[in-house]
Design a protein around this motif. Structure first.
Motif, PDB file in Angstrom:
ATOM      1  N   SER A 104      10.555  -2.755  -8.459  1.00 39.52           N
ATOM      2  CA  SER A 104       9.471  -2.225  -7.623  1.00 39.52           C
ATOM      3  C   SER A 104       8.250  -3.117  -7.771  1.00 39.52           C
ATOM      4  O   SER A 104       7.919  -3.532  -8.880  1.00 39.52           O
ATOM      5  CB  SER A 104       9.119  -0.787  -8.016  1.00 39.52           C
ATOM      6  N   ILE A 105       7.623  -3.436  -6.654  1.00 40.78           N
ATOM      7  CA  ILE A 105       6.429  -4.282  -6.663  1.00 40.78           C
ATOM      8  C   ILE A 105       5.299  -3.518  -5.974  1.00 40.78           C
ATOM      9  O   ILE A 105       5.371  -3.243  -4.773  1.00 40.78           O
ATOM     10  CB  ILE A 105       6.686  -5.620  -5.953  1.00 40.78           C
ATOM     11  N   ASN A 106       4.294  -3.149  -6.757  1.00 38.27           N
ATOM     12  CA  ASN A 106       3.164  -2.390  -6.227  1.00 38.27           C
ATOM     13  C   ASN A 106       2.172  -3.315  -5.530  1.00 38.27           C
ATOM     14  O   ASN A 106       1.800  -4.355  -6.068  1.00 38.27           O
ATOM     15  CB  ASN A 106       2.440  -1.659  -7.352  1.00 38.27           C
ATOM     16  N   LEU A 107       1.728  -2.901  -4.359  1.00 40.10           N
ATOM     17  CA  LEU A 107       0.726  -3.650  -3.609  1.00 40.10           C
ATOM     18  C   LEU A 107      -0.430  -2.722  -3.284  1.00 40.10           C
ATOM     19  O   LEU A 107      -0.227  -1.642  -2.730  1.00 40.10           O
ATOM     20  CB  LEU A 107       1.312  -4.188  -2.289  1.00 40.10           C
ATOM     21  N   SER A 108      -1.623  -3.132  -3.600  1.00 43.05           N
ATOM     22  CA  SER A 108      -2.771  -2.329  -3.204  1.00 43.05           C
ATOM     23  C   SER A 108      -3.019  -2.519  -1.708  1.00 43.05           C
ATOM     24  O   SER A 108      -2.565  -3.490  -1.097  1.00 43.05           O
ATOM     25  CB  SER A 108      -4.019  -2.746  -3.985  1.00 43.05           C
ATOM     26  N   ALA A 109      -3.732  -1.587  -1.120  1.00 41.49           N
ATOM     27  CA  ALA A 109      -4.045  -1.678   0.305  1.00 41.49           C
ATOM     28  C   ALA A 109      -4.844  -2.943   0.613  1.00 41.49           C
ATOM     29  O   ALA A 109      -4.648  -3.582   1.648  1.00 41.49           O
ATOM     30  CB  ALA A 109      -4.811  -0.440   0.751  1.00 41.49           C
ATOM     31  N   SER A 110      -5.717  -3.338  -0.316  1.00 48.33           N
ATOM     32  CA  SER A 110      -6.542  -4.528  -0.096  1.00 48.33           C
ATOM     33  C   SER A 110      -5.691  -5.790  -0.070  1.00 48.33           C
ATOM     34  O   SER A 110      -5.948  -6.711   0.701  1.00 48.33           O
ATOM     35  CB  SER A 110      -7.618  -4.640  -1.171  1.00 48.33           C
ATOM     36  N   PHE A 111      -4.649  -5.836  -0.926  1.00 49.30           N
ATOM     37  CA  PHE A 111      -3.764  -6.998  -0.932  1.00 49.30           C
ATOM     38  C   PHE A 111      -2.966  -7.066   0.353  1.00 49.30           C
ATOM     39  O   PHE A 111      -2.895  -8.120   1.006  1.00 49.30           O
ATOM     40  CB  PHE A 111      -2.812  -6.922  -2.131  1.00 49.30           C
ATOM     41  N   LEU A 112      -2.382  -5.946   0.746  1.00 51.77           N
ATOM     42  CA  LEU A 112      -1.535  -5.938   1.941  1.00 51.77           C
ATOM     43  C   LEU A 112      -2.329  -6.267   3.196  1.00 51.77           C
ATOM     44  O   LEU A 112      -1.849  -6.965   4.087  1.00 51.77           O
ATOM     45  CB  LEU A 112      -0.858  -4.576   2.093  1.00 51.77           C
TER      46      LEU A 112
END
Length: 318
Positions: A104-112
């Protein structure tokens, strides 16, 4: 803030608006664990909504939400997806089994938001909506290709540390995002594929395992079909439906991606890689490599930016 839009840190350093060191990306690898050990928080931030790439390497993955542990989404073996998740979402194996691997790779909204504009079709299902449960960007589960497998392996086994480790992870996550969105767009533009029955899908995964564990052997379609209890016609049709490519197309992609990883990350000679990938003559391997990547394997060290951790630390602290 300066006139040029640069931010001044507490140490008096200037940071360009185009460079934000905190990108909020992290990866989690889970292997051979039981259900109680695998349960993991997907979103630990203060944001109500984050995003997570889920790759089911072995076994099926449940996406769970709420105290009653209701399963909202299941990602099947050898599939992946990008999910919008409210805070409190958890991942777990569908069944308690030792043969289980998940990334699993978490992405913050700012990164995406840096790489996926809100106008992109992938946002259609969640744009301007209040997320109260996990939501898939695409209802059609995407398949894990050899290229994706190589990237995940490079992330897990990266020897980088400090700033280089974070930069390396972010660069690989961007590569995964490109491949994920490419599959998404392809599935949106193509006709709806019929869903394979579980028995047929299991047979295709068995064929894939046979291919990659017998890379030195030249197995015919008839032999492969007989090994899993099907016929050539169903093998060709079902394999493409499961993995988006032909049997030998998948095998060639696996060989080339594996060869590239061996040349980039190790000290293997071209002749050694050629033998391991099942080629009798290095010239045949070289020709196939150039046809696939567009350059000779002898140029691979010049084609990829390899970070020396010590150099990287010195460069960014000088």
């Amino acid at each position: 803030m300066t006139e040029k839009g640069e931010q001044l840190t507490v140490k008096g350093e200037f940071v360009s608006p185009g460079f934000q060191p905190e990108m909020h990306v992290n990866a989690t690898f889970v292997k051979n664990a039981d259900a109680t050990a695998v349960l993991s928080q997907v979103s630990e931030t203060q944001n109500l909504l984050d995003y997570v790439m889920v790759f089911a390497i072995k076994g099926d993955v449940r996406c769970i939400y709420n105290r009653d542990e209701t399963t909202f989404i299941t990602i099947n073996n050898q599939e992946h997806n990008l999910i919008a998740v409210p805070k409190g979402t958890k991942l777990a194996p569908y069944e308690n089994t030792e043969a289980y691997e998940m990334v699993s790779i978490n992405l913050s909204a700012s990164f995406l938001s840096r790489y996926l504009p809100e106008a992109h079709p992938a946002f259609n299902r969640i744009k301007n909506a209040k997320i109260t449960k996990p939501i898939l960007f695409t209802e059609r589960q995407l398949y894990i290709t050899p290229e994706i497998s190589v990237i995940l392996n490079s992330i897990e086994n990266s020897g980088h540390t400090g700033f280089c480790k974070r930069l390396f992870l972010e660069s690989k996550v961007i590569e995964l995002l490109v491949l994920q969105l490419s599959q998404f767009e392809l599935s949106e533009s193509s006709e709806q594929q019929s869903k394979l029955k579980k028995d047929d899908l299991d047979k295709m995964h068995e064929v894939k395992e046979i291919l990659i564990t017998n890379v030195n052997s030249q197995l015919s379609l008839r032999t492969l079909a007989h090994m899993v209890g099907t016929n050539e016609f169903n093998l060709k049709k079902n394999f493409k439906s499961a993995f988006g490519t032909t049997v030998y197309g998948y095998l060639n992609q696996y060989k080339m991606e594996k060869a590239k990883a061996m040349l980039v990350e190790g000290d293997s000679k071209i002749s050694e890689v050629s033998v391991k990938m099942g080629y009798k003559h290095a010239t045949h391997f070289t020709s196939a490599f150039k046809k696939y990547f567009g350059y000779l394997p002898t140029k691979i060290k010049m084609s990829f930016l390899l970070f020396d951790p010590e150099f990287c630390v010195l460069f960014f602290t000088a």
